[in-house]
Write an enzyme that holds these catalytic residues in place. Structure first.
Site, PDB file in Angstrom:
ATOM      1  N   LYS A  27      17.138  72.541 -85.588  1.00  0.00           N
ATOM      2  CA  LYS A  27      16.156  71.896 -84.698  1.00  0.00           C
ATOM      3  C   LYS A  27      16.765  71.679 -83.304  1.00  0.00           C
ATOM      4  O   LYS A  27      17.537  72.521 -82.849  1.00  0.00           O
ATOM      5  CB  LYS A  27      15.632  70.601 -85.339  1.00  0.00           C
ATOM      6  CG  LYS A  27      15.094  70.863 -86.762  1.00  0.00           C
ATOM      7  CD  LYS A  27      14.293  69.731 -87.343  1.00  0.00           C
ATOM      8  CE  LYS A  27      13.801  70.117 -88.736  1.00  0.00           C
ATOM      9  NZ  LYS A  27      12.957  69.126 -89.370  1.00  0.00           N
ATOM     10  N   HIS A 111       6.742  76.494 -87.987  1.00  0.00           N
ATOM     11  CA  HIS A 111       7.233  75.217 -88.520  1.00  0.00           C
ATOM     12  C   HIS A 111       6.220  74.118 -88.213  1.00  0.00           C
ATOM     13  O   HIS A 111       5.579  74.132 -87.166  1.00  0.00           O
ATOM     14  CB  HIS A 111       8.596  74.893 -87.889  1.00  0.00           C
ATOM     15  CG  HIS A 111       9.289  73.762 -88.577  1.00  0.00           C
ATOM     16  ND1 HIS A 111       8.944  72.447 -88.344  1.00  0.00           N
ATOM     17  CD2 HIS A 111      10.265  73.750 -89.510  1.00  0.00           C
ATOM     18  CE1 HIS A 111       9.710  71.669 -89.109  1.00  0.00           C
ATOM     19  NE2 HIS A 111      10.512  72.427 -89.830  1.00  0.00           N
ATOM     20  N   GLU A 113       6.550  71.224 -87.163  1.00  0.00           N
ATOM     21  CA  GLU A 113       6.784  70.521 -85.890  1.00  0.00           C
ATOM     22  C   GLU A 113       6.220  71.323 -84.726  1.00  0.00           C
ATOM     23  O   GLU A 113       5.738  70.763 -83.743  1.00  0.00           O
ATOM     24  CB  GLU A 113       8.294  70.253 -85.717  1.00  0.00           C
ATOM     25  CG  GLU A 113       8.751  69.142 -86.655  1.00  0.00           C
ATOM     26  CD  GLU A 113      10.200  69.227 -87.106  1.00  0.00           C
ATOM     27  OE1 GLU A 113      10.981  69.983 -86.494  1.00  0.00           O
ATOM     28  OE2 GLU A 113      10.549  68.533 -88.077  1.00  0.00           O
ATOM     29  N   GLY A 189      12.110  65.172 -93.206  1.00  0.00           N
ATOM     30  CA  GLY A 189      12.820  64.097 -92.514  1.00  0.00           C
ATOM     31  C   GLY A 189      12.480  62.707 -93.022  1.00  0.00           C
ATOM     32  O   GLY A 189      12.784  61.710 -92.376  1.00  0.00           O
TER      33      GLY A 189
HETATM   34  P1  13P Z   1      14.652  67.817 -93.424  1.00  0.00           P
HETATM   35  O1  13P Z   1      15.571  68.597 -94.329  1.00  0.00           O
HETATM   36  O2  13P Z   1      15.388  67.035 -92.373  1.00  0.00           O
HETATM   37  O3  13P Z   1      13.647  67.030 -94.176  1.00  0.00           O
HETATM   38  O4  13P Z   1      13.824  68.919 -92.577  1.00  0.00           O
HETATM   39  C1  13P Z   1      13.215  69.961 -93.247  1.00  0.00           C
HETATM   40  C2  13P Z   1      12.792  70.958 -92.255  1.00  0.00           C
HETATM   41  O5  13P Z   1      11.930  70.699 -91.436  1.00  0.00           O
HETATM   42  C3  13P Z   1      13.458  72.261 -92.261  1.00  0.00           C
HETATM   43  O6  13P Z   1      12.795  73.180 -91.459  1.00  0.00           O
END
Ligand code: 13P
Length: 267
Positions: A27, A111, A113, A189
């Site tokens: 990220k 993704h 996000e 997350g």
């Molecule tokens: P986390 O492992 O921090 O929950 O994030 C997952 C993710 O978005 C991987 O692309």
């Protein structure tokens, strides 16, 4: 004859010819030197022997440096996004050809996000997968439902729409390198992981969709990763599920020792 990998422990047997992939999505963390240091540390922890593919996706600004640093290692490089045009007046965007020249083999597409904060839609995701395929980048196509959608029993219809639209217009031949990542938005997350049954149920559903559209051979060969709060202490039970072929890891991929603990899952 296909090579069949058998993993087994505690009476669980897993037989398929899909090579596990553990992918780290860094990220918007780590500048160039930090990313290089983490990649080198991880490469040293993992050594050379491998029956699991391992990919890391640092931010764009670190790709070329990390690519140089991991050349002799078992690690592969991925990007977190791309734009579909080859080149042009698209301020701020990065083309598939640029990713290839920076040493990328994989690219994460769609993704949650990006869908949530940057307006990505099933249509832009479809174009991005197409651009990746045209440039021989392996797309890691992310899908997943929100908490509200799960609670209202819309999980399968949401996934159906995401997959159908995202893969619209592709032939099975074009999807040979496709990887799907099931990332329930409510598990990203948050420390809340899908249960192994929830993950397996969705992965099975996604594979059945692939089988319906593209036939059994392709459906059996496509790797479906789980993502959402994957940690060293939950990876093994997830990997023991028949249709879970790896993980897309966010937070726990940032620390090389923790990520290495995930790569060394035991089933
Ligand atoms: P986390 O492992 O921090 O929950 O994030 C997952 C993710 O978005 C991987 O692309």
């Amino acid at each position: 004859m296909l090579h069949v990998q058998t993993f087994s422990t505690k009476g669980i047997k897993k037989m398929n010819d899909r090579r596990p992939l553990i992918a780290g999505n860094w990220k918007m963390f780590k500048n160039g030197p930090e990313a290089v240091a983490a990649a080198i540390k991880l490469a040293n922890l993992l050594g050379k022997n491998h029956d699991v593919d391992v990919m890391i996706a640092p931010p764009f600004t670190a790709l070329a440096q990390v690519s140089d640093a991991i050349k002799e290692s078992r690690l592969s490089l991925g990007a977190q996004n791309l734009f579909w045009e080859f080149e042009g007046a698209y301020t701020g965007e990065i083309s598939p050809a640029m990713l290839v020249s920076a040493g990328c083999e994989y690219v994460i597409i769609g993704h949650s996000e990006r869908r949530q904060y940057f307006g990505e839609t099933d249509d832009t995701v479809n174009r991005k997968i197409s651009a990746a395929v045209d440039h021989d980048l392996k797309p890691i196509f992310c899908v997943g439902e929100s908490e509200k959608e799960r609670e209202s029993n819309a999980t399968f219809s949401v996934l159906d729409k995401q997959v159908t639209s995202g893969l619209k217009g592709f032939s099975s031949n074009q999807l040979k390198a496709l990887i799907i990542a099931y990332e329930p938005v409510w598990a990203i997350g948050t420390g809340k992981t899908a249960t192994t049954d929830q993950a397996q149920e969705v992965h099975r559903f996604l594979r059945a969709m692939l089988e319906n559209s593209y036939g059994n051979t392709l459906a059996k060969s496509i790797r479906i990763l789980y993502g959402g709060s994957v940690k060293p202490d939950n990876i093994s039970e997830l990997m023991a599920m028949d249709d879970v072929d790896g993980a897309l890891v966010g937070g726990a991929s940032l620390d090389p020792e923790t990520f290495s603990g995930i790569v060394h899952f035991q089933i």
